[in-house]
Enzyme design. Structure first.
Site, PDB file in Angstrom:
ATOM      1  N   GLY A   1     -21.111  -3.022  -9.390  1.00 35.21           N
ATOM      2  CA  GLY A   1     -21.541  -1.756  -8.721  1.00 35.21           C
ATOM      3  C   GLY A   1     -20.850  -0.560  -9.011  1.00 35.21           C
ATOM      4  O   GLY A   1     -21.216   0.470  -8.209  1.00 35.21           O
ATOM      5  N   HIS A   2     -19.815  -0.390  -9.552  1.00 35.24           N
ATOM      6  CA  HIS A   2     -19.088   0.866  -9.712  1.00 35.24           C
ATOM      7  C   HIS A   2     -18.515   1.289 -11.071  1.00 35.24           C
ATOM      8  O   HIS A   2     -17.444   0.989 -11.449  1.00 35.24           O
ATOM      9  CB  HIS A   2     -17.846   0.780  -8.612  1.00 35.24           C
ATOM     10  CG  HIS A   2     -17.185   2.131  -8.277  1.00 35.24           C
ATOM     11  ND1 HIS A   2     -16.096   2.804  -9.218  1.00 35.24           N
ATOM     12  CD2 HIS A   2     -17.309   2.824  -7.358  1.00 35.24           C
ATOM     13  CE1 HIS A   2     -15.810   3.708  -8.478  1.00 35.24           C
ATOM     14  NE2 HIS A   2     -16.243   3.779  -7.460  1.00 35.24           N
ATOM     15  N   PHE A   3     -19.235   1.649 -11.736  1.00 34.75           N
ATOM     16  CA  PHE A   3     -20.554   1.808 -11.794  1.00 34.75           C
ATOM     17  C   PHE A   3     -21.182   0.956 -13.101  1.00 34.75           C
ATOM     18  O   PHE A   3     -20.718   1.024 -14.186  1.00 34.75           O
ATOM     19  CB  PHE A   3     -20.686   3.350 -11.962  1.00 34.75           C
ATOM     20  CG  PHE A   3     -20.233   4.056 -10.929  1.00 34.75           C
ATOM     21  CD1 PHE A   3     -20.901   4.323  -9.606  1.00 34.75           C
ATOM     22  CD2 PHE A   3     -19.155   4.878 -11.156  1.00 34.75           C
ATOM     23  CE1 PHE A   3     -20.392   4.967  -8.527  1.00 34.75           C
ATOM     24  CE2 PHE A   3     -18.472   5.469  -9.940  1.00 34.75           C
ATOM     25  CZ  PHE A   3     -18.960   5.558  -8.914  1.00 34.75           C
TER      26      PHE A   3
ATOM     27  N   VAL B   1     -15.636   2.201 -13.754  1.00 30.82           N
ATOM     28  CA  VAL B   1     -14.601   2.762 -13.219  1.00 30.82           C
ATOM     29  C   VAL B   1     -13.885   2.150 -12.099  1.00 30.82           C
ATOM     30  O   VAL B   1     -14.607   1.744 -10.951  1.00 30.82           O
ATOM     31  CB  VAL B   1     -14.666   4.187 -12.924  1.00 30.82           C
ATOM     32  CG1 VAL B   1     -13.550   4.838 -12.365  1.00 30.82           C
ATOM     33  CG2 VAL B   1     -15.372   5.063 -13.996  1.00 30.82           C
TER      34      VAL B   1
END
EC number: 4.2.1.59
Length: 156
Positions: free
Chosen positions: A49-51, A56
């Site tokens: 989810g990041h990203f 990252v």
């Protein structure tokens, strides 16, 4: 040179997957400093989810990795291991700066130095780097409490 492998680290840190963020200790000196690494792989849960389009490592997890490294240094300095009746609280952070992203395939090298230990409060200077480039820096503060003395409002 004093080192610790992952099995030794797990004796000093209560964290486990997916929040154990120290893979190896390269060197440590009691009462002074520690150098450790986190090998960042694309398989880390947080990259989902990041990203998804540009993975990252979240800054809050980079800080957590430094805090875990600092906790290791404190336990090693005190010559004790955590038990079921103690908890270490992360109680403060000053001057946090993020200088470069940490991405899959990077090795985050964490260096932590004890600035002082007074009245049960440990203060550290901490940096993280990748390939010799500074990725983040901060001053961290932690304290250790027994479970019976630990106030719910004292920290997370």
């Amino acid at each position: 040179m004093k080192t610790l492998d992952i099995n030794q680290i797990k004796q000093y840190l209560p964290h486990r997957y997916p929040l154990l963020l120290v893979d190896r200790v390269l060197n440590w000196e009691s009462g002074k400093s520690i150098t450790a690494i986190k090998n960042v792989t694309v398989n880390e849960e947080f990259f989902n989810g990041h990203f998804p389009h540009k993975p990252v490592m979240p800054g809050v997890l980079m800080i957590e990795a430094l805090a875990q490294t600092a906790a290791l240094l404190s336990f090693l300095t005190m010559g004790q291991k955590p038990d079921d009746n103690s908890v270490v609280y992360f109680i403060g952070i000053d001057g946090a700066r993020f200088k470069r992203p940490v991405e899959p395939g990077d090795q985050l090298k964490m260096e932590v130095e004890i600035l002082r230990n007074a009245r049960g409060i440990w203060k550290y200077k901490a940096t993280g780097s990748v390939d010799g480039q500074l990725a983040l820096e901060a001053e961290l503060m932690c304290t250790m409490r027994t479970i019976n003395d630990a106030s719910p409002a004292a920290g997370q």
